[in-house]
Design a protein around this motif. Structure first.
Motif, mmCIF file in Angstrom:
data_model
loop_
_atom_site.group_PDB
_atom_site.id
_atom_site.type_symbol
_atom_site.label_atom_id
_atom_site.label_comp_id
_atom_site.label_asym_id
_atom_site.label_seq_id
_atom_site.Cartn_x
_atom_site.Cartn_y
_atom_site.Cartn_z
ATOM 1 N N ALA A 126 1.017 -1.227 -0.115
ATOM 2 C CA ALA A 126 -0.200 -0.024 0.000
ATOM 3 C C ALA A 126 0.907 1.308 -0.036
ATOM 4 O O ALA A 126 0.617 2.285 -0.694
ATOM 5 C CB ALA A 126 -0.898 -0.034 1.361
ATOM 6 N N ARG A 127 1.952 1.324 0.674
ATOM 7 C CA ARG A 127 2.765 2.334 0.660
ATOM 8 C C ARG A 127 3.508 2.519 -0.391
ATOM 9 O O ARG A 127 3.819 3.963 -0.897
ATOM 10 C CB ARG A 127 3.895 2.276 1.925
ATOM 11 N N ILE A 128 3.725 1.440 -1.091
ATOM 12 C CA ILE A 128 4.586 1.606 -2.476
ATOM 13 C C ILE A 128 3.616 2.216 -3.455
ATOM 14 O O ILE A 128 4.119 3.099 -4.283
ATOM 15 C CB ILE A 128 5.063 0.304 -3.009
ATOM 16 N N VAL A 129 2.285 1.871 -3.362
ATOM 17 C CA VAL A 129 1.554 2.265 -4.298
ATOM 18 C C VAL A 129 1.347 3.897 -4.271
ATOM 19 O O VAL A 129 1.209 4.546 -5.060
ATOM 20 C CB VAL A 129 0.143 1.688 -4.762
ATOM 21 N N ASP A 130 1.014 4.059 -2.773
ATOM 22 C CA ASP A 130 1.028 5.437 -2.378
ATOM 23 C C ASP A 130 2.118 6.309 -3.140
ATOM 24 O O ASP A 130 1.888 7.312 -3.544
ATOM 25 C CB ASP A 130 1.028 5.663 -0.968
ATOM 26 N N ASP A 131 3.300 6.089 -3.020
ATOM 27 C CA ASP A 131 4.460 6.811 -3.187
ATOM 28 C C ASP A 131 4.430 6.798 -4.949
ATOM 29 O O ASP A 131 4.583 7.939 -5.368
ATOM 30 C CB ASP A 131 5.794 5.970 -2.851
ATOM 31 N N VAL A 132 3.989 5.720 -5.356
ATOM 32 C CA VAL A 132 3.709 5.719 -6.902
ATOM 33 C C VAL A 132 3.009 6.880 -7.138
ATOM 34 O O VAL A 132 3.006 7.901 -8.314
ATOM 35 C CB VAL A 132 3.490 4.521 -7.740
ATOM 36 N N LEU A 133 1.922 6.826 -6.758
ATOM 37 C CA LEU A 133 0.562 8.031 -7.023
ATOM 38 C C LEU A 133 1.200 9.316 -6.728
ATOM 39 O O LEU A 133 0.969 10.433 -7.466
ATOM 40 C CB LEU A 133 -0.519 7.861 -6.156
ATOM 41 N N ALA A 134 1.856 9.588 -5.756
ATOM 42 C CA ALA A 134 2.715 10.915 -5.378
ATOM 43 C C ALA A 134 3.504 11.348 -6.266
ATOM 44 O O ALA A 134 3.743 12.423 -6.623
ATOM 45 C CB ALA A 134 2.861 10.563 -3.950
ATOM 46 N N GLU A 135 4.730 10.321 -6.824
ATOM 47 C CA GLU A 135 5.656 10.536 -7.595
ATOM 48 C C GLU A 135 5.478 10.784 -8.883
ATOM 49 O O GLU A 135 6.111 11.443 -9.772
ATOM 50 C CB GLU A 135 6.795 9.786 -7.115
ATOM 51 N N GLY A 136 4.212 10.006 -9.622
ATOM 52 C CA GLY A 136 4.209 9.658 -10.875
ATOM 53 C C GLY A 136 5.250 8.401 -11.294
ATOM 54 O O GLY A 136 6.003 8.207 -10.652
ATOM 55 N N PRO A 137 4.526 7.895 -12.376
ATOM 56 C CA PRO A 137 5.376 6.791 -12.904
ATOM 57 C C PRO A 137 6.737 7.204 -13.762
ATOM 58 O O PRO A 137 6.574 8.005 -14.590
ATOM 59 C CB PRO A 137 4.277 6.048 -13.791
ATOM 60 N N ARG A 138 7.831 6.345 -13.424
ATOM 61 C CA ARG A 138 8.920 6.585 -13.920
ATOM 62 C C ARG A 138 9.524 5.192 -14.400
ATOM 63 O O ARG A 138 9.829 4.942 -15.435
ATOM 64 C CB ARG A 138 9.783 7.379 -13.021
ATOM 65 N N ASP A 139 10.207 4.568 -13.249
ATOM 66 C CA ASP A 139 10.783 3.324 -13.668
ATOM 67 C C ASP A 139 9.993 2.037 -12.505
ATOM 68 O O ASP A 139 10.000 2.343 -11.374
ATOM 69 C CB ASP A 139 12.289 3.387 -13.216
#
Length: 409
Positions: A126-139
């Motif tokens: 859940a934290r990983i997906v939270d961070d992806v949503l906050a940062e935007g997709p890169r790698d």
């Protein structure tokens, strides 16, 4: 196409070309011998016989008395000084030494221990997906696939939060050092970096092990350095070797399967739709098919301990064989239309976690749990997630690693 499994140029070829080459080798009457070049600083042999059929890989895996893991399972074999510096890894041992260590560390992968990790894994995803949503997709690798296994291992072992960034850096350095070496300067540079990284990881866990021996906690390090009911415990060097093995092997299997798996679901929308129609019913088969299709660890080496007949080939004591898991997992005799990605396939005999026998992957069920939980979180919260373009792959004959993979959602 010239086939030389001992030449780095072969492993620079596209996966499609390599699979075609292995299909040609599987069609031959007996295993082929490949000579190896002498590489300074590494233990160099005369070469090896390539076991590429599923039946041959399974036979060698089950018969550990004849097909020994000593002195080493990687290609090229590690030089003799490695075990004196780092201690011996469990994967490079035969019974009874291997059985003793496996018996001690297997407590980390018991059903009770794994059940206790489920909540932590769900929270980490859940934290990983939270961070992806906050940062935007890169790698996808750095933002998703590489984060979860390291987090879970550090949680299991009881690694303090302020040490985890350093652990992650050292693991990245260690996993870059795999496979055939192209030149002496490259060998020296990579060997030095790898040595420093592994020593740093071992020093860290040994220091923690000594602390936990005095003041145990409810973590895996404490369990491994305090005597169990049979009076068995790991020594400092054994703890260090196990931690390095767990971080490299335990990390790479889940990480690579997730990275390749996201690409497979993108390239096969029909399979993705079938998975989403019944996620809980089909995710188990999907994971097994991903592991079969990907073969995260591509091969291990064995040393023949006595004369032995294998499919008409007379092996002599001291001969080397290499078990090519990726080829065995594409064997037409076991997997019809093997190059097709099919989540409904019967994958029970795949060797993506190693062949059956004493060295079958201890962490297979943990890897399955991580992959299942991560894809559930991704596909639930980011239903349009997909990869973009082709992955950047590590050039290696050992580790089927994705270094980078662009994605979007």
């Amino acid at each position: 196409m010239r086939i030389d499994l001992a030449d780095l140029d072969f492993w620079r070829r596209s996966p499609k070309e390599r699979h075609e080459a292995f299909a040609r080798l599987r069609a031959l009457d007996r295993p082929v011998f490949f000579a190896e070049k002498r590489v300074p600083l590494l233990r160099s042999g005369k070469g090896f016989y390539a076991l590429v059929r599923h039946a041959d890989v399974v036979e060698a895996s089950r018969n550990a008395r004849v097909f020994s893991s000593e002195p080493g399972v990687t290609s090229p074999e590690p030089p003799g000084w490695v075990k004196h510096v780092f201690g011996e890894s469990m994967v490079n041992m035969d019974d009874p030494r291997h059985a003793r260590l496996r018996r001690i560390v297997s407590r980390a992968f018991s059903p009770k221990m794994l059940a206790g990790l489920q909540g932590d894994i769900e929270a980490a995803c859940a934290r990983i997906v939270d961070d992806v949503l906050a940062e935007g997709p890169r790698d996808f690798v750095t933002q998703v696939a590489a984060r979860l296994p390291i987090h879970v291992i550090c949680d299991m072992m009881g690694i303090p939060d302020d040490m985890r960034a350093a652990v992650h850096r050292q693991v990245d350095i260690s996993t870059a050092y795999s496979g055939i070496r192209p030149s002496l300067p490259h060998t020296v540079r990579m060997a030095a970096q790898n040595t420093v990284a592994l020593l740093a990881l071992q020093r860290l866990v040994i220091r923690l092990g000594r602390e936990r021996a005095r003041k145990p906690r409810g973590d895996l390090i404490s369990a491994l350095v305090t005597a169990n009911v049979d009076g068995e415990r790991l020594t400092d060097r054994e703890l260090g070797s196990f931690f390095a093995l767990l971080l490299v092997a335990g990390n790479e299997t889940a990480r690579n399967t997730m990275a390749h798996g996201m690409k497979l679901l993108t390239d096969h929308p029909g399979q993705r739709s079938a998975l989403l129609e019944d996620f809980e019913g089909r995710i188990g088969g999907t994971i097994e098919e991903m592991v079969r299709y990907v073969s995260p660890i591509m091969q291990f080496r064995r040393t023949v301990t006595q004369d032995y007949d294998l499919r008409g080939l007379r092996l002599r004591r001291g001969d080397k064989v290499v078990l090519f898991y990726g080829s065995a997992n594409r064997d037409e005799a076991v997997f019809p239309d093997p190059d097709r990605f099919d989540i409904t396939r019967d994958t029970k005999p795949h060797v993506g976690f190693g062949g059956p026998g004493p060295h079958f992957c201890l962490g297979a069920n943990l890897a399955r749990m991580e992959i299942r939980t991560m894809f559930r979180e991704l596909l639930t919260r980011l239903p349009m997630i997909r990869t973009v373009g082709e992955p950047e792959l590590l050039v290696s004959n050992f580790d089927n690693s994705v270094r980078r993979q662009a994605f979007t959602f």
